[in-house]
Every structure is written in structure tokens, then in C-alpha cells.
Scaffold this active site. Structure first.
Site, PDB file in Angstrom:
ATOM      1  N   HIS A   1      19.595 -15.736  17.321  1.00  0.00           N
ATOM      2  CA  HIS A   1      20.333 -14.543  17.269  1.00  0.00           C
ATOM      3  C   HIS A   1      20.732 -14.360  18.793  1.00  0.00           C
ATOM      4  O   HIS A   1      21.886 -13.889  18.993  1.00  0.00           O
ATOM      5  CB  HIS A   1      19.909 -13.386  16.614  1.00  0.00           C
ATOM      6  CG  HIS A   1      19.814 -13.691  15.031  1.00  0.00           C
ATOM      7  ND1 HIS A   1      18.807 -12.955  14.410  1.00  0.00           N
ATOM      8  CD2 HIS A   1      20.679 -14.567  14.279  1.00  0.00           C
ATOM      9  CE1 HIS A   1      19.131 -13.380  13.186  1.00  0.00           C
ATOM     10  NE2 HIS A   1      20.077 -14.340  13.118  1.00  0.00           N
TER      11      HIS A   1
ATOM     12  N   GLY B   1      27.762 -23.936   1.759  1.00  0.00           N
ATOM     13  CA  GLY B   1      28.036 -23.886   2.789  1.00  0.00           C
ATOM     14  C   GLY B   1      28.561 -24.979   3.558  1.00  0.00           C
ATOM     15  O   GLY B   1      29.767 -24.946   4.334  1.00  0.00           O
TER      16      GLY B   1
ATOM     17  N   ASP C   1      22.968 -22.788   9.673  1.00  0.00           N
ATOM     18  CA  ASP C   1      21.624 -22.632   9.893  1.00  0.00           C
ATOM     19  C   ASP C   1      20.896 -22.784   8.345  1.00  0.00           C
ATOM     20  O   ASP C   1      20.537 -21.780   7.698  1.00  0.00           O
ATOM     21  CB  ASP C   1      21.462 -21.164  10.163  1.00  0.00           C
ATOM     22  CG  ASP C   1      20.189 -20.405   9.957  1.00  0.00           C
ATOM     23  OD1 ASP C   1      18.944 -20.902  10.076  1.00  0.00           O
ATOM     24  OD2 ASP C   1      20.189 -18.910   9.952  1.00  0.00           O
TER      25      ASP C   1
END
Length: 283
Positions: A18, A139, A159
Site C-alpha cells: 500500500h 480479475g 494482487d
């Protein structure tokens, strides 16, 4: 479902991922033109660090909570701490909500999640935030139709939960396909670094596909990984990112951040970090 990120939210790997994502977003914000963020595995969006799952592993205590308790942190880590604080005590934002905090009115976020319960939570978390959209689906498949973005400026975060044996290969192929559609985009591919051969193979696939700007960033907290725990996956001891087209100054930002994280989040004497250009090497 074999993996729920609620067990791992806020751990050292989240701090790395992050903070790196924030560094990219802060770079994109420097230009007036709008940008898009595409998150292929969005998770549930917001996590309770006081919840049952987080309490069972206590991984956040060695990650974000340890970082928050420090008097001062370098570089982008201060912006990271500010974002986390903005969600209130005991809450931890997943990648979509981290990104949402950096969006301007003209920017856009698309977050994808295939697990129904996680998607419901993600959609609820993003519903009040303008410029964001949650998609239920795979995804990797969704990425094909989302690239190239109309903004022509974007960061893609891949991710995966690494539930599947061939997850490295699936993710690598999705990244390569996305790069062929949108060669100038920035991509962050997060991975557990415990399988060095799989990481090297994935990097080799990207290079063989013609990617000419590739940076590897890894953080190792210095402990041997423990056995897999049913319902939670194995605890991590090292994690990394393969970054395609890292923006100007990103590598230097990581060089300033990672020694600090390796020192302060270390759980053993073998803690360390890597910032390595695999292709390219410009700032």
C-alpha cells in the site's frame, strides 16, 4: 474459500504494497490529466483489526500497528499513515480504499472481486465514494476489457490470493496481456516471495514478453515461514512487487523506505530488502 485477507490485513506485506501504491498515485496526481486505477483482486475493501480473524494471527501488530506507533517515518510512509488514520482506530483499508483516498474528481477506480461475500462488502464500502466502481468477476478476465483505459494514464494492481498452484503463471499472463493492450501503463504485481523460483520464472516471462522497464522490490522480515493454517493460508515471511513502468523517482523512494521497514518491522536477524532493476533502470 481458502483465503480471507481479514486474517492478514495490515501485516508487513500490506505496508509494503500500500505504501508503494501510494507512491505511484502521488506521482500520477502531479499531472493535471485524469488517471484510472484498476484493482484486479479488490478484497472486501475495509478490515477490522479488532475482529476475530485479525486477532487469530495478530499480523497487524508486527505491521501497520507497529509502524503507527513510531515517532517518525520517512518519505511516503507518512502519507500512508495519514491514509490509514483517516479510517479510524481499528480499521484498515484494503487497496481499493487506499486508492480511493487519492482520487481527484476527474479520476476513476475500478475494483474487481470474485468471491461473493467479499464482493458484497467491497461494493458497500465503495458505494458512497464518487468515481469508484466494484465489479463482481474474475480479475484476469475483466482486465482484458478494461484496458486500455480512456484516460490513457493508469495504474493496475494485480494482487492475487495465490489460492491456485498456477497463480504466478495466471497473473503473469494477465499482466502481459494487459501490457500489450496498454504498454505505457504502470502495473504493480504483488507476490509472496517464499518461492524464489516461481518469482524468477514470472519475471522471466515478463522480460521475454518484451517489457523493457521492470523493477523488483522485496521486503523480508527475517523469520522462517510457518506451516499453512487451514482457512488462513501460510504466514508470510517475505513479500514483493514486480513493478512495470515505475514512475520517475519511484525506485529511489523505495530505496529510502525499505531499509527503514526492514529495521523496524524485523522479526529476526535475517531481515532485509531488495530494490533491483530487472530491465530499464531509469529513475
Amino acid at each position: 474459500m481458502n483465503y480471507r485477507h481479514a486474517y492478514h490485513a495490515g501485516n508487513f506485506a500490506d505496508v509494503l504494497k500500500h505504501a508503494a501504491l501510494l507512491a505511484v498515485l502521488l506521482h500520477l496526481r502531479k499531472k493535471v490529466a485524469p488517471f484510472a486505477v484498476i484493482d484486479t483482486h479488490g478484497g472486501r475493501g475495509l478490515y477490522d483489526l479488532g475482529g476475530v480473524e485479525a486477532a487469530k494471527t495478530a499480523e497487524a501488530e508486527g505491521g501497520v500497528l507497529k509502524l503507527m506507533a513510531l515517532d517518525a517515518v520517512p518519505g511516503v510512509l507518512e502519507a500512508y499513515r495519514d491514509v490509514v488514520r483517516g479510517f479510524g482506530e481499528g480499521a484498515y483499508p484494503g487497496s481499493p480504499l487506499v486508492a480511493a483516498r487519492l482520487l481527484r474528481a476527474k479520476d476513476r477506480l475500478v475494483a474487481i472481486e470474485k468471491h461473493p461475500e467479499e464482493f458484497e462488502a467491497l461494493a458497500a464500502a465503495l458505494k458512497p465514494i464518487k468515481g469508484t466502481r466494484a465489479i463482481s468477476g474474475d480479475g484476469y478476465k475483466q482486465l482484458k476489457r478494461l484496458l486500455p483505459p480512456p484516460e490513457r494514464r493508469a495504474v493496475v494492481l494485480i494482487d492475487p490470493p495465490f489460492e491456485e498452484e498456477d497463480e504466478f503463471q495466471q497473473a503473469s499472463q494477465a499482466l502481459i496481456g494487459g501490457h500489450r493492450r496498454f504498454a505505457t501503463g504502470i502495473t504493480l504485481f504483488w507476490y509472496p516471495a517464499k518461492k524464489a523460483a516461481a518469482v524468477a520464472a514470472a519475471a522471466g516471462e515478463l522480460l521475454n514478453a518484451g517489457i523493457t522497464s521492470l523493477l523488483k522490490v522485496e521486503l523480508d522480515i527475517g523469520v522462517a515461514p510457518g506451516p499453512a493454517i487451514e482457512g488462513r493460508g501460510p504466514p508470510l515471511s517475505a513479500a514483493g512487487l514486480l513493478v512495470v513502468n515505475p514512475p520517475f523517482g519511484f525506485a529511489e523512494e523505495m530505496q529510502g523506505m525499505l531499509p527503514f521497514l526492514a529495521r523496524n518491522l524485523a522479526q529476526g536477524s535475517d531481515a532485509g530488502f531488495t530494490v533491483q532493476w530487472l530491465a530499464g533502470g531509469g529513475s
